[in-house]
Scaffold this active site. Sequence first.
Site, PDB file in Angstrom:
ATOM      1  N   ASN A 155       0.880  -1.168   0.000  1.00 53.95           N
ATOM      2  CA  ASN A 155       0.000   0.000   0.000  1.00 53.95           C
ATOM      3  C   ASN A 155       0.905   1.201   0.000  1.00 53.95           C
ATOM      4  OD1 ASN A 155      -2.347  -1.520   0.356  1.00 53.95           O
ATOM      5  ND2 ASN A 155      -2.096  -1.508   2.573  1.00 53.95           N
ATOM      6  N   SER A 163       0.483   3.943   6.446  1.00 54.92           N
ATOM      7  CA  SER A 163       0.703   4.719   7.656  1.00 54.92           C
ATOM      8  C   SER A 163       2.082   5.356   7.727  1.00 54.92           C
ATOM      9  CB  SER A 163       0.498   3.799   8.864  1.00 54.92           C
ATOM     10  OG  SER A 163       1.379   2.683   8.778  1.00 54.92           O
ATOM     11  N   HIS A 168       7.883   0.139   2.266  1.00 51.51           N
ATOM     12  CA  HIS A 168       7.618  -1.173   2.848  1.00 51.51           C
ATOM     13  C   HIS A 168       6.390  -1.805   2.209  1.00 51.51           C
ATOM     14  CE1 HIS A 168       4.712   1.332   5.017  1.00 51.51           C
ATOM     15  NE2 HIS A 168       4.052   0.225   5.279  1.00 51.51           N
ATOM     16  N   GLN A 170       3.714  -5.622   2.634  1.00 49.79           N
ATOM     17  CA  GLN A 170       3.202  -6.589   3.605  1.00 49.79           C
ATOM     18  C   GLN A 170       3.088  -7.967   2.978  1.00 49.79           C
ATOM     19  OE1 GLN A 170       0.028  -5.482   6.210  1.00 49.79           O
ATOM     20  NE2 GLN A 170       0.061  -3.354   5.546  1.00 49.79           N
TER      21      GLN A 170
HETATM   22  P1  H2U Z   1       0.823  -0.023   6.209  1.00 54.44           P
HETATM   23  O1  H2U Z   1       1.243   1.357   6.574  1.00 54.44           O
HETATM   24  O2  H2U Z   1       1.073  -0.371   4.784  1.00 54.44           O
HETATM   25  O3  H2U Z   1      -0.555  -0.347   6.670  1.00 54.44           O
HETATM   26  O4  H2U Z   1       1.791  -1.052   6.997  1.00 54.44           O
HETATM   27  C1  H2U Z   1       2.386  -0.788   8.191  1.00 54.44           C
HETATM   28  C2  H2U Z   1       2.187  -1.988   9.072  1.00 54.44           C
HETATM   29  O5  H2U Z   1       3.142  -1.930  10.100  1.00 54.44           O
HETATM   30  C3  H2U Z   1       0.815  -2.001   9.716  1.00 54.44           C
HETATM   31  O6  H2U Z   1       0.138  -3.159   9.296  1.00 54.44           O
HETATM   32  C4  H2U Z   1       2.587  -2.431  11.275  1.00 54.44           C
HETATM   33  C5  H2U Z   1       1.130  -2.024  11.218  1.00 54.44           C
HETATM   34  O7  H2U Z   1       0.327  -2.968  11.873  1.00 54.44           O
HETATM   35  N1  H2U Z   1       3.319  -1.909  12.422  1.00 54.44           N
HETATM   36  C6  H2U Z   1       4.106  -2.771  13.174  1.00 54.44           C
HETATM   37  O8  H2U Z   1       4.131  -3.968  12.903  1.00 54.44           O
HETATM   38  N2  H2U Z   1       4.855  -2.283  14.213  1.00 54.44           N
HETATM   39  C7  H2U Z   1       4.859  -0.974  14.585  1.00 54.44           C
HETATM   40  O9  H2U Z   1       5.566  -0.601  15.498  1.00 54.44           O
HETATM   41  C8  H2U Z   1       3.970   0.000  13.910  1.00 54.44           C
HETATM   42  C9  H2U Z   1       3.220  -0.504  12.714  1.00 54.44           C
END
Ligand code: H2U
Length: 348
Positions: A155, A163, A168, A170
Amino acid sequence: MPHFDLAALPHRRYNPLTQEWVLVSPHRTQRPWQGQVEAAPAETSLAFDPHCYLCPGNSRAGGARNPQYSGTFVFENDFAALRPDTPSGSIQERELLFAQSEAGQCRVICFSPRHDLTLARMSVDEIRLVVDTWCAQFSELAAEPNVRAVHIFENRGAMMGCSNPHPHGQIWANETVPDELAREVVTQRDYFQAHQSSLLEDYLKLELEKQERVVCSNEHFVVVVPFWAVWPYGTLLISRRCVPSLPELQQAERQSLAQILRQLTIRYDNLFQTSFPYTMGFHQRPTDDGSYPGFHLHAHYYPPLLRSATIRKFMVGYEMLAMPQRDITPESAANHLRDLPATHYLER
Ligand code: H2U
Ligand code: ZN
């Protein structure tokens, strides 16, 4: 039979991968192409952000600390939507209330230690590390007994709900085959049984003959705005050789994949001179013991932008209630993308 003009008349187009239709209304775009009309939003310029949970050495939610990684870095999502230890169970009342437990895993993959880069601004060799990581992740997860589908996706951009600007993606792996992939499994299997060739192989031949919707290509991959695209600048990245998943790609093909990912994302950025938002992801064969003849590796790009860095398409109204609809034809979208410079606008 009267001539049917796809560039002028309202019509619907069929998606043979999902058996869905899209309504095309080209008569609504009689206005000339305007391209970018306003300044793009400011982008991050920090190579390292002390507050970023993806940058090397920083700590994440839950207390884990990232290593000082130099290439790619994969970790279990700290807020995983799926968990491997989910106990199995189900409820059913008549044929109306039905629920099943779903076990799985969610991982995050950092594409680069550099906070300020995107795939479009990484080198082919740097993207190659991402491709190799995707291959290794797919193989590793596919080998697990309870994993039947692995989705690798990205994304990009706040508009797509991403976010964090740190590059990055997934990886989600789960124990049932999700609907979208299941549909494409069935259509590709049925096509293969009827024709002894893969649906996307034959589709690619048609597109290469016609040269109306091809955006870019190299020795091993082709990108088209598919005939049935829903999003204005949606594309389909198809391997020339029919392989069912990323790990089957040979070294030269992996290098070509890195190269075409770069070409495509540069074109996207150049379209509206902005870091182009999108959701992209690969469709690969299910990872149970089944055989999937005709399943052909591909990636879908679903970008929301319509006319500029901020004007996006919304899937509302008729789209939610009936079927998706688009104005600009896939052919003109492909022309716009193809005619763009092949170098990134920030590097010219
Ligand atoms: P997106 O911004 O593409 O949604 O992916 C970021 C992901 O990173 C999100 O799924 C994870 C969030 O759950 N995350 C972590 O695993 N650890 C963190 O400290 C913050 C965000
Ligand atoms: Zn970062």
